[in-house]
Design an enzyme around this catalytic site. Structure first.
Site, PDB file in Angstrom:
ATOM      1  N   PHE A 137       0.855  -1.187   0.000  1.00 47.66           N
ATOM      2  CA  PHE A 137       0.000   0.000   0.000  1.00 47.66           C
ATOM      3  C   PHE A 137       0.887   1.231   0.000  1.00 47.66           C
ATOM      4  O   PHE A 137       1.758   1.375   0.863  1.00 47.66           O
ATOM      5  CB  PHE A 137      -0.953   0.042   1.203  1.00 47.66           C
ATOM      6  N   ASP A 222       9.330   2.910   1.244  1.00 45.68           N
ATOM      7  CA  ASP A 222       8.169   3.649   1.720  1.00 45.68           C
ATOM      8  C   ASP A 222       8.086   3.432   3.232  1.00 45.68           C
ATOM      9  O   ASP A 222       7.601   2.413   3.705  1.00 45.68           O
ATOM     10  CB  ASP A 222       6.910   3.131   1.016  1.00 45.68           C
ATOM     11  N   LYS A 252       3.107   9.924   8.351  1.00 48.68           N
ATOM     12  CA  LYS A 252       2.304   9.608   9.538  1.00 48.68           C
ATOM     13  C   LYS A 252       2.804  10.123  10.897  1.00 48.68           C
ATOM     14  O   LYS A 252       2.351  11.138  11.380  1.00 48.68           O
ATOM     15  CB  LYS A 252       2.127   8.099   9.588  1.00 48.68           C
TER      16      LYS A 252
HETATM   17  C1  LIG Z   1       3.175   2.533   3.653  1.00 50.54           C
HETATM   18  C2  LIG Z   1       2.219   3.629   3.305  1.00 50.54           C
HETATM   19  N1  LIG Z   1       2.486   4.434   2.277  1.00 50.54           N
HETATM   20  C3  LIG Z   1       1.675   5.442   1.934  1.00 50.54           C
HETATM   21  C4  LIG Z   1       0.500   5.687   2.623  1.00 50.54           C
HETATM   22  C5  LIG Z   1      -0.390   6.825   2.233  1.00 50.54           C
HETATM   23  O1  LIG Z   1      -0.338   7.818   3.183  1.00 50.54           O
HETATM   24  P1  LIG Z   1      -1.469   8.969   3.245  1.00 50.54           P
HETATM   25  O2  LIG Z   1      -2.737   8.287   3.616  1.00 50.54           O
HETATM   26  O3  LIG Z   1      -0.955   9.934   4.264  1.00 50.54           O
HETATM   27  O4  LIG Z   1      -1.523   9.562   1.873  1.00 50.54           O
HETATM   28  C6  LIG Z   1       0.174   4.868   3.721  1.00 50.54           C
HETATM   29  C7  LIG Z   1      -1.074   5.083   4.470  1.00 50.54           C
HETATM   30  O5  LIG Z   1      -1.560   4.234   5.170  1.00 50.54           O
HETATM   31  C8  LIG Z   1       1.047   3.812   4.067  1.00 50.54           C
HETATM   32  O6  LIG Z   1       0.783   2.999   5.100  1.00 50.54           O
END
Ligand SMILES: Cc1ncc(COP(=O)(O)O)c(C=O)c1O
Length: 400
Positions: A137, A222, A252
């Site tokens: 994700f 990520d 986050k």
């Molecule tokens: C690993 C990862 N990357 C990207 C995102 C996307 O982040 P945002 O919801 O702040 O756009 C998330 C959100 O849960 C995530 O867990």
């Protein structure tokens, strides 16, 4: 106004893109939140792994008020001290050379994708394909949703962005086989969060690093969910020797709940030049002052050590459920991100019952519950949360 009225207003005026629980949260302190009727809950969701210092932490409220009284935003036409001190701290704590700020996790990963495309044009004969993982994700923008694995998030928006190749997670041979002359990078979460809290083997990330060096491609991590301390290191790749990426994304937990995102890169691939990337809100003084205050607090108070200790306690308590509750078949995680796997798709029903019993947890998959409490959670709060899960599971087993 009554809870029901607000729920009706939400139904009438808000996009119905997700399932909400029937509660209006009003305020919080530490690991606790209260609804508008005054009912108390233990918060093991924390804004989905965001509320790193707990609710209403003085470090955050002080930074917010201090900076809001001075300057909220200026645009990136000008220098501001909060942005630059946070950029320096992030680079120093990640081993990267350059940082760029945005407002969310998806935007940060989008930045990594753009960085890789530019690098491919300049350094690898126009290569542009990015290898991504099953169960990944990365966000909801068009490029990041393409990089993500969940078909339900992708199907309504085709045609998607070209140039992503998917392989199984935690399988270095699959990455090797998928690498071609068109490959520019591998993009991975060091531990998959939304995919169900999947922890790879210890040799996976170092092997990815070695392969990226051998193949002459970029390793992109990520760390949106894992970064800023969540797994017991400031960045999850720091658990391993020789797993440093070429660039990484964080968001986050970085500002404890105030929206912020960032990507950082090694000098060798920090190729975005004048006019090639930009943002109105990204890097604003308010979010950066909070981000700097939160990250400094995490580092100066060695919260990663505390996260590891509390995480071990949470792991022990969750493992004790496996002995008592046949429905729980696996416990997995690291630091303060954990999941329990169930033998049936019961997670949503458990979440609803936990809510009634005063605990917020999240159904990360139909068969898995996720626990991402604040880094400041106490052992007593962990014990109470697991007691509630235990009671709910016992009730459900009795009812069968
Ligand atoms: C690993 C990862 N990357 C990207 C995102 C996307 O982040 P945002 O919801 O702040 O756009 C998330 C959100 O849960 C995530 O867990």
């Amino acid at each position: 106004m009554q809870t029901e009225n607000w729920i009706e207003i939400e139904h009438d005026y808000y996009f119905q893109t997700g399932k909400r629980l029937p509660v209006i949260l009003d305020h919080g302190e530490g690991t606790k939140v209260w609804d508008t009727d005054g009912k108390e809950y233990l918060d093991f969701v924390g804004g989905i792994a965001v509320v790193s210092l707990g609710h209403a932490h003085p470090v955050i409220t002080d930074a917010l008020t201090r900076q809001a009284k001075k300057l909220v935003t200026t645009s990136n036409y000008y220098y501001t001290v909060p942005q630059l001190k946070l950029a320096k701290l992030l680079c120093q704590s990640s081993g990267m050379d350059k940082a760029f700020f945005c407002n969310s996790g998806a935007e940060a990963v989008e930045g990594l994708i753009k960085l890789a495309r530019k690098w491919g044009k300049e350094k690898r004969d126009g290569a542009y394909e990015i290898i991504v993982a099953e169960n990944a994700f990365h966000g909801r923008t068009l490029a990041t949703v393409t990089a993500s694995a969940n078909e339900r998030y992708r199907a309504p928006f085709t045609p998607l962005v070209e140039g992503f190749v998917r392989v199984p997670y935690d399988d270095i041979e699959a990455i090797k086989s998928a690498t071609t002359g068109k490959t520019v990078a591998v993009l991975l979460e060091p531990l998959q969060g939304e995919g169900g809290v999947n922890v790879p083997d210890d040799d996976y990330l170092p092997a990815v690093r070695r392969w990226c060096d051998e193949a002459g491609i970029l390793m992109l991590l990520d760390e949106v969910q894992t970064g800023a301390g969540r797994t017991g290191k400031i960045f999850a790749f720091q658990h391993y020797e020789n797993a440093e990426p070429d660039a990484l994304a964080v968001a986050k937990a970085l500002a404890g709940g105030v929206p912020i995102g960032a990507f950082m890169a090694k000098e060798s691939c920090a190729l975005l030049g004048k006019g090639e990337h930009g943002t109105t809100f990204g890097g604003n003084a308010l979010a950066c002052e909070v981000g700097y205050s939160v990250l400094s607090y995490i580092i100066d108070n060695d919260l990663p050590a505390q996260i590891t200790k509390r995480g071990e306690h949470l792991e022990r308590r969750l493992l004790s459920l496996v002995d008592r509750q046949p429905m729980v078949i696996e416990v997995r995680g690291k630091g303060l991100i954990w999941a329990i796997e169930l033998d049936r798709p019961a997670s949503e029903a458990i979440v609803e019952r936990c809510l009634e019993a005063g605990l917020l947890v999240n159904a990360v998959k139909p068969t898995a519950l996720r626990f991402v409490p604040p880094f400041t959670v106490s052992e007593q709060e962990i014990d109470r949360a697991v007691e509630i899960i235990d009671m709910v599971l016992a009730q459900m087993s009795e009812e069968q």
